[in-house]
Design a protein around this motif. Structure first.
Motif: not given
Ligand SMILES: Cc1cc2nc3c(=O)[nH]c(=O)nc-3n(C[C@H](O)[C@H](O)[C@H](O)COP(=O)(O)OP(=O)(O)OC[C@H]3O[C@@H](n4cnc5c(N)ncnc54)[C@H](O)[C@@H]3O)c2cc1C
Length: 241
Positions: A55-59, A73-75, A80-83, A237-239
């Protein structure tokens, strides 16, 4: 009935197009969805054939009523999820969605105060929703965006941001590489950039900052140092760092 137990909806991908080399816009048809305010987000849940869930959050980039929602979505290369959402999800594929979520990082058209938006990278998504709501409503509240990206190729929704320029103009900032003829060198946003490129404290703007965690923290501290009240600053904060 598409809304499942615990408030999850089922969304089918009905439109997708690239935004940058690493990002794409994805639009879901979500039967039963009743709309969202500008700035809210959804949780996206993916389930693998073996039952593993992520589960991930997206605006939400789209605003208002209707049964479609657009995400952008930015990869992250090691994510895990964004790609999967950027590279693999195909038209007709389904995901689960829960929302709309969040009531604080929201702009509503009945707000009259001046608004300063500050985005880093993909953090522009909820702020674009605010600009869309601002334009759609004909709001007279001053609104402007300071958008920091690494290079010109990293801009999300560039053409649309330019189309909003008469009602909510964008100031562009480049941290790694600038376009040809740009008047200043690439670099991180400085205190002087924030002073020159954002509404001054005297106008008492409501400020929305969104992007990677480190960016949001640096910009919000810089704006407080310039004299803005922390009470007028809302952050998402997006992380990451
Ligand atoms: C409220 C909210 C809204 C969001 N909206 C968007 C959106 O509109 N578009 C979008 O692309 N993302 C958004 N995000 C970020 C999204 O939820 C994920 O964190 C992001 O897509 C990474 O997920 P992943 O499973 O690919 O990476 P993960 O497997 O979770 O993480 C991989 C690695 O990347 C790092 N990481 C995680 N998030 C980020 C980040 N944002 N920037 C840099 N490094 C990071 C982790 O620490 C880890 O090392 C939002 C987050 C929140 C809390």
């Amino acid at each position: 009935m598409t809304r499942t137990a615990m408030g999850w909806f089922t969304g089918s991908l009905v439109n997708a197009h690239p935004l940058t080399e690493s990002a794409r816009s994805i639009t879901f048809a979500v039967p039963g969805w009743t709309g969202n305010a500008a700035g809210q987000h959804v949780d996206v849940r993916l389930t693998a054939p073996d039952g593993y869930q992520a589960v991930r959050s997206y605006s939400i980039a789209s605003v208002g009523a209707g049964e479609e929602i657009e995400l952008a979505i930015d990869r992250l290369p090691d994510g895990e999820v964004s790609p999967f959402l950027v590279d693999d999800l195909e038209l007709g594929d389904r995901v689960e969605l829960r929302g709309p979520l969040g009531g604080w990082f929201v702009w509503r058209p009945d707000q009259c105060k001046p608004v300063q938006l500050v985005a880093g990278g993909s953090g522009v998504v909820p702020l674009l929703a605010m600009m869309r709501a601002h334009t759609d409503s004909g709001s007279l509240a001053p609104m402007r965006l300071l958008y920091s990206i690494r290079t010109p190729d990293d801009a999300f929704f560039r053409d649309e941001l330019l189309r909003h320029s008469s009602t909510s103009p964008t100031t562009w900032h480049y941290s790694r590489a600038v376009p040809p003829g740009w008047s200043r060198a690439a670099g991180r946003l400085t205190a002087e950039d924030l002073r020159v490129e954002t509404l001054p404290p005297e106008q008492v703007p409501l400020i929305y900052i969104c992007g990677p965690t480190g960016f949001v923290e640096a910009v919000s501290s810089g704006l407080v140092e310039l004299g803005h009240s922390a009470e007028n600053i809302r952050t998402e904060r997006f992380g990451g760092n």
